[in-house]
Design a protein around this motif. Sequence first.
Motif, mmCIF file in Angstrom:
data_model
loop_
_atom_site.group_PDB
_atom_site.id
_atom_site.type_symbol
_atom_site.label_atom_id
_atom_site.label_comp_id
_atom_site.label_asym_id
_atom_site.label_seq_id
_atom_site.Cartn_x
_atom_site.Cartn_y
_atom_site.Cartn_z
ATOM 1 N N VAL A 180 0.816 -1.213 0.000
ATOM 2 C CA VAL A 180 0.000 0.000 0.000
ATOM 3 C C VAL A 180 0.848 1.262 0.000
ATOM 4 O O VAL A 180 0.563 2.219 -0.734
ATOM 5 N N GLY A 181 1.897 1.304 0.815
ATOM 6 C CA GLY A 181 2.673 2.523 0.982
ATOM 7 C C GLY A 181 3.195 3.117 -0.311
ATOM 8 O O GLY A 181 2.974 4.317 -0.577
ATOM 9 N N PRO A 182 3.878 2.340 -1.162
ATOM 10 C CA PRO A 182 4.375 2.917 -2.410
ATOM 11 C C PRO A 182 3.275 3.431 -3.333
ATOM 12 O O PRO A 182 3.461 4.430 -4.032
ATOM 13 N N VAL A 200 11.704 2.767 -7.933
ATOM 14 C CA VAL A 200 10.960 2.019 -8.946
ATOM 15 C C VAL A 200 9.458 2.224 -8.826
ATOM 16 O O VAL A 200 8.756 2.439 -9.826
ATOM 17 N N LEU A 201 8.932 2.145 -7.597
ATOM 18 C CA LEU A 201 7.481 2.165 -7.396
ATOM 19 C C LEU A 201 6.915 3.542 -7.099
ATOM 20 O O LEU A 201 5.719 3.769 -7.290
ATOM 21 N N ALA A 258 0.235 10.450 -4.140
ATOM 22 C CA ALA A 258 0.466 11.752 -3.509
ATOM 23 C C ALA A 258 1.415 12.605 -4.343
ATOM 24 O O ALA A 258 1.211 13.813 -4.502
ATOM 25 N N LEU A 259 2.448 11.985 -4.884
ATOM 26 C CA LEU A 259 3.362 12.710 -5.771
ATOM 27 C C LEU A 259 2.615 13.239 -6.990
ATOM 28 O O LEU A 259 2.809 14.390 -7.403
ATOM 29 N N ALA A 260 1.738 12.412 -7.559
ATOM 30 C CA ALA A 260 0.952 12.831 -8.721
ATOM 31 C C ALA A 260 0.017 13.979 -8.367
ATOM 32 O O ALA A 260 -0.334 14.798 -9.221
ATOM 33 N N GLY A 261 -0.384 14.030 -7.081
ATOM 34 C CA GLY A 261 -1.238 15.117 -6.624
ATOM 35 C C GLY A 261 -0.481 16.395 -6.317
ATOM 36 O O GLY A 261 -1.089 17.390 -5.910
ATOM 37 N N VAL A 289 6.827 13.924 -0.899
ATOM 38 C CA VAL A 289 6.538 12.697 -0.159
ATOM 39 C C VAL A 289 7.824 12.088 0.389
ATOM 40 O O VAL A 289 8.820 11.935 -0.329
ATOM 41 N N GLY A 290 7.781 11.731 1.669
ATOM 42 C CA GLY A 290 8.810 10.911 2.278
ATOM 43 C C GLY A 290 8.223 9.545 2.574
ATOM 44 O O GLY A 290 7.076 9.446 3.014
ATOM 45 N N ILE A 291 8.977 8.500 2.298
ATOM 46 C CA ILE A 291 8.499 7.147 2.566
ATOM 47 C C ILE A 291 9.500 6.436 3.460
ATOM 48 O O ILE A 291 10.721 6.577 3.288
#
Length: 208
Positions: free
Chosen positions: A10-12, A42-43, A18-21, A25-27
């Motif tokens: 789910v996270g990626p 990659v994801l 969120a990036l597309a929005g 973003v930090g993961i």
Amino acid sequence: MIAVLGAGHVGPVLARLALAGGYRVGIAGSGDPARIELIAQVLAPGAEARWAADAITEADLVVLAFPLHRFAAFAQRHGGALSGRLVVDAMNYWPPVDGVLDLPASGSSELVQRALPEAVVVKTFNHLGYHQLDENGDPDRLALGVAGNDPAAVNAVSEVVGRMGFDPVPLFPLSAGRLLEPGGPVFGAALRRADFTEAISEAISTKA
């Protein structure tokens, strides 16, 4: 910045949406960010692989997207840093994976709020599978329930949900998030707003 904590399925996906929005973003995973650097590249290209503590410190919104059985240890370690933060519970309780947990009848978000009393908790992103989230952003505009106690927090998270390509449906109070969890009327169902609200309303009227 949005901090997505969890680098499994789910996270990626959430990080990429969120990036597309238009969000930074930090993961973070459960340890050294070097371990998830390739996953991020990659994801979710553009997401910054971070230590969880660093991601939380910089974030305006923190998304919990890891298995629920890991939450107790996470809260013990990072609970203080989440004081005053807006926290999204994207988790579900899966007994075969999570084991037996002392989960309130009102759902996992009540457990999260109880463990993080100084945070503002909102429930969303959990009732669609990661593949549904990944495949059904704009222009499909599937409905996503957004449950919470604080109207301002629900509105803020709804704005994020909207920018990520979904149609946010506010639900009150936080315990209404139970309707979004396994066994709830909309869990796993890819619905547009009218059908989503009808399913929720029918479930509430049945309980009444």
